[in-house]
Design an enzyme around this catalytic site. Sequence first.
Site, mmCIF file in Angstrom:
data_model
loop_
_atom_site.group_PDB
_atom_site.id
_atom_site.type_symbol
_atom_site.label_atom_id
_atom_site.label_comp_id
_atom_site.label_asym_id
_atom_site.label_seq_id
_atom_site.Cartn_x
_atom_site.Cartn_y
_atom_site.Cartn_z
ATOM 1 N N SER A 94 2.554 -6.824 2.653
ATOM 2 C CA SER A 94 2.521 -7.012 1.619
ATOM 3 C C SER A 94 3.400 -6.495 0.374
ATOM 4 C CB SER A 94 0.731 -6.155 0.943
ATOM 5 O OG SER A 94 0.658 -6.317 -0.564
ATOM 6 N N ASP B 231 -5.622 -15.433 4.764
ATOM 7 C CA ASP B 231 -4.849 -14.916 3.646
ATOM 8 C C ASP B 231 -4.695 -15.832 2.482
ATOM 9 O OD1 ASP B 231 -3.409 -13.305 2.027
ATOM 10 O OD2 ASP B 231 -1.705 -12.483 3.030
ATOM 11 N N HIS C 40 -6.145 -10.893 3.738
ATOM 12 C CA HIS C 40 -5.005 -10.142 3.070
ATOM 13 C C HIS C 40 -5.314 -8.666 4.277
ATOM 14 C CE1 HIS C 40 -1.401 -8.891 1.375
ATOM 15 N NE2 HIS C 40 -2.055 -8.231 1.422
#
Length: 377
Positions: free
Chosen positions: A154, A319, A352
Amino acid sequence: MGEKNSVGIVKAKLAHFTKPLKLTSGKKLPSYELAYETYGKLNAKKNNAVLICHALSGNHHVAGRYKKDDKYPGWWDNLIGPGKPLDTQRFFVIGVNNLGGCHGSSGSKSIHPKTKKPWGSDFPIVTVEDWVNAQKALMDELGIKTLAAVIGGSLGGMQAIQWALSFPKHIRHAIVIAAAPNLTAQNVAFNEVARQAIITDPDFYNGNYYRYKKKPKCGLRIARMLGHITYLSDDAMGIKFGRKLKNKKIEYSFGVNFEMESYLHHQGDKFAEEFDANTYLRMTRALDYFDPAKDYQGNLSKAFKKVEAEFLVVSFTSDWRFSPQRSKEIVKALLDNELTVSYAEVTAKHGHDAFLMMDPHYRSILTTYFKKISDQL
């Protein structure tokens, strides 16, 4: 993996820097501190160091425990340790709490050297570039000239990209997981709603709530609840909660009726107790501002012209916040520059948050890639 595969009991360290750090905004930090942890040993050549970059609410406590009875280990403990994908018998692993953080590094909670009071709203807005510059200062302090790899998921993946851009001669591999070359308008929108929840909380006091011994818990709680929804996939929520009722019957009230609601309330309450609102604001802003192609008319391939590192890029099918399509933009820009890049799209239901999990396919990809890095040492 049992305790024998753990890095064991660990201790955080604090590095002090007196050389001013010039920030992207034009402001300067006269001095600063970085909290960090290390696992494994630096070899004689000093070429086996791997830097872990954390995401929005992460920190430097990546593996191990501070004491035996700690309920949870570091946030990426399933990845780091003897015999794990990032094997501490081969690598010297470093976790750092970013500038502006609330776990020991200089941030809004820290004491201003001149006023002797918390920085509060006066702590400057920092960017991914600023974090990487501060991390480079820490590497210099540790005597590490070149990193074997920089890895992150991320927002951490964005830092890995920035390392390859800012210091192309000082990083051999960048491992970018569940990330993107910039945020979509929808992602910027999510961040702004979260910030507004915090800023409009009556206990925010313009970011100076420390002096009133207050905390904008309501705003932080809502921000976390919103964020949490975006980290999970619809499938993951459906499997875990579905439409299950908390007390087995509809209560015709605005209290908690569904288990999904109960879970969000729990996550929000926990986060509001542990995290700092000013840090949340600054971390989301750093996400918003990250855009390596902005100085190249939006052309990411041109932005990657000076990159020398080899890349591993990993995405997850479910995601939707940082979709596989965004990872492929990074891969294309690297290939346009004839750079070495490996790409994996992992089938996972967790959304995610899959980058924090350890499914067998994901694990084997990382194990294989780190073995490749180790063989090059």
